[in-house]
Design a protein around this motif. Structure first.
Motif, short mmCIF file in Angstrom:
data_model
loop_
_atom_site.label_atom_id
_atom_site.label_comp_id
_atom_site.label_asym_id
_atom_site.label_seq_id
_atom_site.Cartn_x
_atom_site.Cartn_y
_atom_site.Cartn_z
N GLY A 132 9.75 108.24 20.33
CA GLY A 132 9.84 108.24 21.78
C GLY A 132 8.46 108.24 22.41
N ASN A 133 8.43 108.35 23.72
CA ASN A 133 7.17 108.33 24.45
C ASN A 133 6.52 109.70 24.54
N ARG A 134 7.32 110.77 24.55
CA ARG A 134 6.78 112.11 24.73
C ARG A 134 6.25 112.72 23.45
N LYS A 135 6.93 112.47 22.34
CA LYS A 135 6.53 113.05 21.06
C LYS A 135 6.32 111.94 20.04
N LYS A 136 5.49 112.23 19.06
CA LYS A 136 5.24 111.25 18.01
C LYS A 136 6.44 111.19 17.07
N ALA A 137 6.51 110.17 16.26
CA ALA A 137 7.61 109.99 15.32
C ALA A 137 7.70 111.20 14.38
N HIS A 138 8.94 111.61 14.11
CA HIS A 138 9.17 112.73 13.21
C HIS A 138 10.60 112.66 12.70
N PHE A 139 10.87 113.40 11.63
CA PHE A 139 12.23 113.51 11.13
C PHE A 139 12.96 114.55 11.95
N CYS A 140 14.25 114.31 12.20
CA CYS A 140 15.03 115.19 13.06
C CYS A 140 16.44 115.34 12.48
N HIS A 141 17.00 116.53 12.61
CA HIS A 141 18.39 116.74 12.21
C HIS A 141 19.32 116.03 13.20
N PHE A 142 20.49 115.64 12.73
CA PHE A 142 21.47 115.03 13.61
C PHE A 142 21.98 116.07 14.60
N PRO A 143 22.46 115.62 15.77
CA PRO A 143 22.99 116.57 16.75
C PRO A 143 24.07 117.46 16.14
N ASN A 144 24.11 118.70 16.56
CA ASN A 144 25.08 119.70 16.11
C ASN A 144 24.91 120.08 14.63
N GLU A 145 23.80 119.72 14.02
CA GLU A 145 23.50 120.15 12.67
C GLU A 145 22.22 120.97 12.73
N SER A 146 22.33 122.23 12.42
CA SER A 146 21.14 123.08 12.48
C SER A 146 20.60 123.34 11.08
N CYS A 147 19.34 123.70 11.05
CA CYS A 147 18.66 123.98 9.79
C CYS A 147 18.41 125.49 9.69
N ILE A 148 18.34 125.99 8.48
CA ILE A 148 18.03 127.41 8.30
C ILE A 148 16.57 127.70 8.62
N ASP A 149 15.74 126.65 8.65
CA ASP A 149 14.32 126.81 8.99
C ASP A 149 14.19 126.80 10.51
N TYR A 150 14.06 127.96 11.10
CA TYR A 150 14.02 128.09 12.56
C TYR A 150 12.60 128.07 13.12
N TRP A 151 11.59 127.98 12.26
CA TRP A 151 10.21 127.95 12.76
C TRP A 151 9.92 126.63 13.46
N ASN A 152 9.06 126.69 14.46
CA ASN A 152 8.52 125.49 15.08
C ASN A 152 7.23 125.15 14.37
N TYR A 153 7.07 123.88 14.03
CA TYR A 153 5.87 123.45 13.31
C TYR A 153 5.03 122.57 14.20
N ASP A 154 3.73 122.62 13.99
CA ASP A 154 2.78 121.81 14.74
C ASP A 154 2.81 120.39 14.20
N GLU A 155 3.27 119.46 14.99
CA GLU A 155 3.33 118.05 14.58
C GLU A 155 2.37 117.24 15.45
N SER A 156 1.12 117.61 15.44
CA SER A 156 0.11 116.93 16.25
C SER A 156 -0.61 115.87 15.42
N ASP A 157 -1.31 114.97 16.10
CA ASP A 157 -2.12 113.98 15.39
C ASP A 157 -3.16 114.68 14.52
N TRP A 158 -3.70 115.77 15.04
CA TRP A 158 -4.70 116.54 14.30
C TRP A 158 -4.13 117.07 12.98
N SER A 159 -2.94 117.68 13.04
CA SER A 159 -2.35 118.21 11.81
C SER A 159 -1.97 117.08 10.85
#
Length: 127
Positions: A37-64
């Protein structure tokens, strides 16, 4: 999420992923897709209504991403139990990249997690 598994459970980095292909979360083993999308860079994402046990937010910046791209794929986003560590060097050093503000409690939780799973921790900040 920067890395996922393909249908053969081989690690795929987002830069090598093919749009329209389903991938698998390395933590919870649920389906993922590529989100762009335009706001965030490309990344892998879970499908809607499917949650992951990993609840941490990760830094997905160009720098990282630049840091992660400098290391072999087998050292990037290594999963231990229910979270992943941005970089794990020779199974002895866990590295986390952070370019956003983080709550003190979150920093302590992530550091404790790495100490319990790897023993050595390094944080790189780009604030």
């Amino acid at each position: 999420m920067y890395a996922a598994y393909d249908k053969d459970f081989k690690k795929v980095l987002i830069k090598d992923a093919v749009s329209g292909t389903e991938y698998v979360c390395p933590v919870c083993k649920k389906r993922l897709f590529i989100k762009t999308g335009n706001r965030k860079k490309a990344h892998f994402c879970h499908f809607p209504n499917e949650s992951c046990i990993d609840y941490w937010n990760y830094d997905e910046s160009d720098w990282s991403d630049q840091w992660k791209n400098a290391f072999p794929k087998n050292e990037v986003e290594i999963v231990h139990e229910d979270h992943h560590i941005d970089l794990e060097i020779k199974n002895t050093l866990g590295v986390m990249f952070q370019s956003k503000n983080m709550r003190r409690e979150t920093f302590i939780e992530k550091t404790d997690y790495m100490l319990n799973n790897i023993r050595n921790v390094l944080w790189l900040f780009n604030l």
